[in-house]
Design a protein around this motif. Structure first.
Motif, mmCIF file in Angstrom:
data_model
loop_
_atom_site.group_PDB
_atom_site.id
_atom_site.type_symbol
_atom_site.label_atom_id
_atom_site.label_comp_id
_atom_site.label_asym_id
_atom_site.label_seq_id
_atom_site.Cartn_x
_atom_site.Cartn_y
_atom_site.Cartn_z
ATOM 1 N N ASN A 168 0.821 -1.207 0.000
ATOM 2 C CA ASN A 168 0.000 0.000 0.000
ATOM 3 C C ASN A 168 0.854 1.255 0.000
ATOM 4 O OD1 ASN A 168 -2.296 1.657 0.154
ATOM 5 N ND2 ASN A 168 -2.063 1.769 2.385
ATOM 6 N N ASN B 243 0.834 3.874 -2.961
ATOM 7 C CA ASN B 243 0.530 5.290 -2.736
ATOM 8 C C ASN B 243 1.658 6.167 -3.258
ATOM 9 O OD1 ASN B 243 -1.798 4.546 -1.495
ATOM 10 N ND2 ASN B 243 -1.087 4.960 0.590
ATOM 11 N N GLY C 280 -6.779 1.830 2.452
ATOM 12 C CA GLY C 280 -5.422 1.270 2.503
ATOM 13 C C GLY C 280 -4.658 1.647 3.759
HETATM 14 MG MG LIG Z 1 -3.350 3.132 -0.874
#
Ligand SMILES: [Mg+2]
Ligand SMILES: Nc1ncnc2c1ncn2[C@@H]1O[C@H](COP(=O)(O)OP(=O)(O)OP(=O)(O)O)[C@@H](O)[C@H]1O
Lengths: 537, 229
Positions: free
Chosen positions: A415, A419, A480
């Protein structure tokens, strides 16, 4: 060796002092009452002594005055008769008279001396008790005062002074009382009576020892009473403390016995009341969480089966999209991607609700985090490539094994990396791994759009996204980071963020190397110092 | 055993899913048969004589674990479980009762077909016809294991597991290697598969399963075959 033992002993004593309220209370009470009893006892001993001396002295002064009168009368009578032999013997006669009179108590010594200021023949001669050396007991000061009184016929007629009487290697307290008498034919004489006060001293001694014994007994009594009283109070408190400990350890059935109506019984009753409601709450929450858990797993099963059918159908259609007219083909594509998205959303939601139900178990094993980071980097490398971001791993040596659940840490990393790629504007992304003896840290640093402080406050919120319209490649439900935070917390770790608009962001994950230890600091700075040396190769 | 037109028994109470699975299987050239009730599953198994069973764990009538146990009592036919939950004890129970592998819902067609193909593929080819492990004799071509004169009944999966170890008796196999060779997983998969099936295999081939001589544990690494005697 001896000092060592002594120290250990001292430590044990200090430990006992700290741990036992009873000991402390008794010790303090005994100490304070000893202090008070000592002061009171000392005061009493002194004042009793003074009183004893004063009354004895007054009595002796009266006696001396009487003796003085007797002697004076005797002298006057002798002078009237005027016989020379009588005058010669006057002193001796007076001496005998005083000795026999009530004025003399046992051990009293007597001296009749011619006043030093008298001139002329010394008739009669000085008389004194055998063994008495007037010079050693009668100070010149006293003698002067008596002399002066004789000369001026002043009142009072008797003068006294305390003395120490030495005999047979013993020193007794004594008092010397002097008065002036006049033998009309031959001049002034001085009568001294020396009284031994050892009997008074003895009385005082016995009073003092009685006081001392009484004081000691009182202190012991106070100590014992305190011990018993504190025991009465501390006992139930100790029982309550033991019970509280058992309760905390999970024995929810434990209660304190309730006896009587006093404050301690009230304590026991309210304690038990608290335990009752605590137990009720816990049982209620436990059932609630069980219900929740069952609900989650039911939902999971119920949703997953139709979702599987939809997914299979979508994939079958997607595989045949070339044979469809364009609009239908596009529909098949949309169906497939949205089903995938739905799947991810469902999985995330289920994960979240599992956390909320407290139904998450962690299954840790010693894991090499550098390996884990490399795995995660590999899994997103093709994505990074399409966005033009270079992924760099910076991992100086150290202890990289940590007790973690690989699946969860990989999920966090994926995650964070996703991101960073999404918001990294195609710039390089650095992944730092470092460790110290107790903790391992991983930081993902991008140099992309970054975040405002207000956004940083909310990144870990569920379903929060800074810009929902932004093109996304890694799903994008906004769950997330919320899940990552829970995963980190489950390990007893931290997930923190640093960011500045236009400068990029850095997310730092810190994990304890051993399960159950608390983190104090992170091996990595936030954001980590930039490492410019490794760009060359 | 032929992969083409292999018969597959689909035991699932959700008719839509069963039908969808059927469509996928037919496209891939399999021959699906269906059964929607757990209590009829064993009967359906006997009458259709499938090459492989797809078994939902949650079934009305009799649950999937029970069905797997019953099927195992009479046959070594590969069983793949369909389950909504991968992280529960149910999966382990299913494996312990004899299922060879499992697929977690929601799965996609490729995943399902890949799992089925692995279970239906022929055993790896070896030059030797006969291998020895401990006091066991493996007849590779005949898919048989003998101890002395007695034959030991292994499922195809158990045979393949033993064969994988026996072909390279010197080698220590990690669980990941076995997952790849025997189960066909090329990425990280559930090591419980290996653990459970090694236990089942040992229960059949070892004299004393607590003190194994055929499938030896190498602490912290994995397994290897016992030396031939
Ligand atoms: Mg994320
Ligand atoms: N490295 C980053 N730089 C800038 N903004 C970020 C960064 N990481 C996260 N954010 C912001 O935080 C939001 C929440 O992130 P989070 O990972 O929780 O959700 P998501 O990535 O949008 O969706 P999901 O991870 O569930 O697929 C993002 O939408 C983004 O606005």
């Amino acid at each position: 060796m001896r000092t060592f033992d002594w120290r250990g002993w001292l430590r044990r004593l200090v430990g006992l002092w700290r741990s036992s309220l009873q000991l402390r209370t008794v010790a303090i009470t005994v100490l304070l009452s000893t202090f008070a009893v000592t002061i009171i006892g000392a005061y009493m001993a002194i004042s009793v002594g003074n009183n004893l001396f004063d009354s004895r002295r007054d009595e002796l002064l009266t006696q001396s005055a009487q003796a003085s009168d007797t002697v004076q009368k005797l002298f006057n009578a002798t002078a009237e008769q005027g016989a020379a032999t009588n005058i010669e013997n006057a002193a001796r006669t007076a001496f005998t008279a005083v000795l026999q009179s009530s004025a003399s108590t046992a051990g009293t010594q007597i001296a009749i001396l011619r006043a030093p200021d008298q001139t002329g023949a010394r008739v009669p001669n000085d008389v004194a008790s055998p063994g008495l050396q007037p010079a050693s007991l009668i100070s010149t000061a006293l003698e002067k005062r008596v002399t002066a009184a004789g000369a001026s016929n002043d009142t009072p007629r008797v003068y006294w002074q305390s003395v120490a009487i030495r005999h047979d290697n013993v020193v007794d307290p004594g008092i010397v009382i002097g008065s002036s008498v006049t033998l009309p034919s031959s001049g002034r004489y001085q009568l001294y009576l020396i009284y031994n006060l050892s009997d008074a001293q003895q009385t005082l001694g016995s009073v003092q020892s009685t006081l001392l014994l009484g004081g000691l007994a009182l202190i012991v009594l106070i100590g014992a009473v305190t011990w018993v009283v504190v025991r009465l109070v501390v006992g139930p408190v100790r029982v309550a403390a033991d019970t509280a400990e058992k309760l905390a350890a999970g024995e929810l059935e434990r209660r304190v016995p309730e006896r009587g109506d006093d404050e301690l019984a009230t304590l026991a009753r309210s304690f038990n009341g608290m335990a009752d409601s605590l137990q009720k709450q816990i049982v209620r929450l436990a059932t609630l969480s069980q219900v929740q858990q069952r609900f989650v797993s039911d939902v999971s099963h119920e949703l997953r089966t139709p979702l599987t059918t939809i997914r299979l159908a979508g994939d079958v259609l997607y595989d045949q999209r070339e044979t469809f007219p364009p609009a239908t083909a596009r529909t098949a594509e949309l169906l497939r991607t949205q089903v995938q998205r739905f799947e991810i959303l469902l999985a995330d939601l289920l994960e979240m609700s599992r956390y909320d139900a407290g139904a998450v178990d962690i299954d840790t094993e010693p894991t090499n985090l550098v390996r884990l980071v490399e795995d995660a980097v590999d899994s997103v490398s093709s994505l990074a490539e399409t966005r033009g971001s270079e992924l760099r791993v910076v991992a100086p040596g150290g202890y990289f094994e940590a007790e973690v659940e690989g699946r969860r840490i990989r999920r966090i990393l994926q995650n964070l990396l996703g991101n960073a790629i999404d918001h990294g504007e195609g710039r390089p992304i650095d992944v730092y791994v470092d460790s110290n003896q107790s903790a391992v840290a991983i930081a993902v640093r991008d140099y992309g759009i970054g975040m405002t402080p207000a956004a940083m406050e909310r990144v870990f919120d569920r379903f929060w996204r800074a810009d929902p319209s932004r093109q996304r490649t890694t799903g994008g439900t906004g769950l997330g980071l919320a899940i990552s935070l829970e995963d980190a917390a489950l390990h007893g770790g931290w997930l923190e963020v640093w960011s500045a608009p236009g400068e990029g962001s850095c997310f730092r994950l810190t994990l304890p190397r051993e399960r159950g230890t608390t983190l104090r600091s992170s091996p990595l700075e936030l954001p980590p110092e930039e490492d410019r040396g490794d760009d060359d190769d | 055993m032929r992969t083409m037109n292999a018969r597959i028994l689909v035991v699932d109470d959700d008719t839509a899913l069963a039908e969808m699975i059927g469509i996928v299987l037919r496209t891939e050239g399999f021959d699906p048969v269906f059964c929607a009730d757990g209590s009829e599953a064993v009967e359906a198994f006997r009458s259709s004589n499938p090459d492989l069973v797809l078994l939902d764990l949650m079934l009305p009538g009799m649950d999937g674990i029970e069905v797997a146990t019953r099927i195992r009592e009479e046959s070594g036919t590969p069983i793949i479980m369909l389950t909504a939950k991968s992280d529960t004890a149910d999966v382990v129970k299913g494996l312990e009762s004899g299922a060879d592998d499992y697929v977690v819902k929601p799965f996609n067609p490729k995943e399902l077909v890949a799992r089925i193909r692995t279970r239906l593929r022929p055993s790896p080819h070896t030059s030797a016809d006969v291998l020895h492990v401990g006091d066991l004799v493996l007849d590779v071509a005949g898919h048989e294991v003998r101890r002395g004169d007695g034959k030991i009944n292994l499922t195809p999966l158990e045979f393949e597991l033993l064969l994988a170890l026996a072909i390279k008796p010197q080698q220590v196999f990690t669980r990941e290697m076995l997952l790849e060779q025997v189960w066909g997983y090329h990425y990280k998969a559930d090591t419980r598969l290996v653990n459970v099936h090694v236990q089942r295999l040992r229960a059949k081939v070892e004299h004393d399963p607590d003190n194994p001589r055929i499938v030896m544990t190498v602490r912290g690494v994995g397994y290897r075959a016992g030396t031939a005697s």
